[in-house]
Each structure stands twice: as C-alpha cells, then as structure tokens.
Write an enzyme that holds these catalytic residues in place. Sequence first.
Site, PDB file in Angstrom:
ATOM      1  N   SER A 221       0.832  -1.205   0.000  1.00 50.31           N
ATOM      2  CA  SER A 221       0.000   0.000   0.000  1.00 50.31           C
ATOM      3  C   SER A 221       0.868   1.257   0.000  1.00 50.31           C
ATOM      4  CB  SER A 221      -0.953  -0.043   1.194  1.00 50.31           C
ATOM      5  OG  SER A 221      -1.975   0.935   1.085  1.00 50.31           O
ATOM      6  N   ASP A 309      -9.621  -5.656  -4.393  1.00 45.18           N
ATOM      7  CA  ASP A 309      -9.057  -4.607  -3.541  1.00 45.18           C
ATOM      8  C   ASP A 309     -10.008  -3.408  -3.542  1.00 45.18           C
ATOM      9  OD1 ASP A 309      -7.555  -2.507  -2.381  1.00 45.18           O
ATOM     10  OD2 ASP A 309      -5.668  -3.351  -3.106  1.00 45.18           O
ATOM     11  N   HIS A 347      -7.504  -5.800   0.131  1.00 46.48           N
ATOM     12  CA  HIS A 347      -6.344  -4.907   0.142  1.00 46.48           C
ATOM     13  C   HIS A 347      -5.223  -5.404   1.054  1.00 46.48           C
ATOM     14  CE1 HIS A 347      -4.194  -1.133  -0.307  1.00 46.48           C
ATOM     15  NE2 HIS A 347      -4.145  -0.976   1.003  1.00 46.48           N
TER      16      HIS A 347
END
Length: 367
Positions: A221, A309, A347
């Site tokens: 991320s 995601d 995610h």
Amino acid sequence: MRRRGGDRDGDSGDSGDSGDSGRAEGRAGAARQQRGRRSWFPCLGTLLGTLLLGMLLIYISVPFLIRLFPSMLTKFVYLNFLAFPFFADFRRPELLVNNTISLHLTTEPGVTVGIWHTVPGSRAAEARGQDRRWYEEALADAHPVIIYLHGNGGTRAARHRVQFLKTMGAADFHILALDYRGYGDSTGHPTESGFTTDVLALYDWAKARSGNSSILFWGHSLGTGIATNAARKLQEERGVQVDAVVLESPYTNIREAAAHIPITKIYRQFPGFGYLILDSLARADMFFQSDENVKVLACPLLILHAEDDGVVPPHLGRKLYETARSAYKDKNKVKFITFPEKLGLGHDYISFNPELPALVKDFLNMK
C-alpha cells in the site's frame, strides 16, 4: 319521600356536574398534551436544521481549509496516530510470531526506528533464546532478506503484517519489518523524505551483515511508494541496485491514489476537488511517484494485486506495471500477478495466500 327523591335528584345532578367537569378536565389535559407535542415539532425541526446546516458548512469548508493548510493532509495520509493494535508490546514480538527479536536503529540524529527481525523457519530451533548478536550474524546465512515496508495505518504488530512475517518466515526468508519514524515505538515525525532515510539506513545496516544474501524491498500500500523511492535513490545516488522490489497493492502516485480511495468519494464531484484537495498533496510535500520511479529502476520488479481490492483499485496496479514494462529494457524483469476475487484477499490479505512464497521464489529465480 319528596325530600329523599329531591335529595336523590340533587345528588344525581351533582354527580352529573362532576362527570362533566372531569370530562372537561380530561379534554383540557389532552389539549395541553397535544399542544405540548406540537410545540416539540418546531424545536426538533430547528435542531435538525441546525445540524444539517453545520454538516453542510463543515463539508464545504474542509476543501478550502486543506488548500490553506495543506499539512492537514498528512494526518489523513499517514494515519500514524491510529496505532493499532493498541497496547502492543513491541519489545516482545515472540508473543505474536516465533523466531523474532526486536531491535532499534538510529537512522539520523534524533530519529530511532523500531524493527522486528524474523529469521527463517528452518532456523527456528537454533533461534530459541538467542540474543541480538546471533540474529545479526544469521543474516549472512545465504537466505534472502526482505525489508518490509507497511501501509499507512497501524504498526508492524497489525494482524496482516504479523501474518506476513509468519508466511514468509516459514518460506525461509529473513524479514526486517520496521515502523517508520512517527509510527509504533519509533521517534520523529512522518515525512516522505524521512521514510526514505529510514529505509536506506536499514538497508545499509542489513547489507553490512548479510554478506552475499539478496536483499528485497517489499512495500504494501503506502509502503509501495516508499519502496520505489528508496530503490530509485539507491540507484541514482549510489549506483547500487537493490536485488528486487515487490509491490503489494500498489498505486501509481499519491495524487492518483487519493482520487480513487473510498475516503475521498464524497468530494469527487465537489467543484475544485482537484485543485483544492489533490493538488494540495504536493504542497504538503507528498508525492510517492512510483510511476516515475519505475521508469528509472532496472532491478527485478514484481507487482501483486487482488482483484477485489476495495482501497487501491487493481487498475492502478496494472497501470504501474504497464508503465514499468514500457520503460524496462529487459521486459522479463517485470511481472504482474493478480489474485481472483473469489479468494477474498482484498487490500490487506495477500499474505494469507499459501501460494505467495512459491510465486515470489519463482520470480526471484527468473532474475
């Protein structure tokens, strides 16, 4: 008799008056209650109107406040104040994951970052009861070393990050998972340039102890932008390539990511959204330009993204891959792996996929 009858008539008349009076009082009481209820409605309507007006004013004012004070955005991007899991004992990582020790590294004057070092699972028996010196010497055992760079919220003790340590440790990787400055038990304040300084200091520390072992930057991320920043700076300023970069749930750059993440959805149709909010990221010195960084890199690059995601859309990961593949001379050094929606990895949970270590090892063997 008449007197009694008259008395009865008189009594009966008094009773009627009493009944009428009671009914009248009841009607009056009901009327008062009705008036009381009616009197509440305007008050309630005024209160709701005031609340709605206040919310509208806040909604309208936030973009302008961000433009005037762009540093406000750092609170939304870094989220280091959300130090979940709360009350984690960073000094005792063994409570969460085996074969792991805690250490601290000074990355520049006044800044010390906390790190967990997990050794390969094949050395679990040896690792029991060992001190920091043993762990440092173990870095030279020829097993690859991952420098793990987490996302924007929480600490290295978060559940999905602990799972990463378990998964990749069991696959015989060393993992050095750090909390950037301002996160967890690390000192200092978050900045993009400061994160790069922290990562390169850890890289130097690991390189001095790992001998010929491969060292990888693994970003997740927000950490994907940090990973490419560090890899690019290492290459451009020192002429050194990190052995590989793995980007999990990546974005192209922070501006484009902010335009797609769920938290900004309520403002996307707001007049001036790009100017007031997105452009203010640069004014707050936040860029994280992975799309520009990968044009410079030459090391093996692996991109991982789950199709479900809900935070960083997978099309940003694919766009980053296409940018890198267009720029790389050796196209075989760039690979993109997607995980189908039915796996439910979203995610944060690619590290829960038992096939992940094999996929990574296959890629590293190709370089």
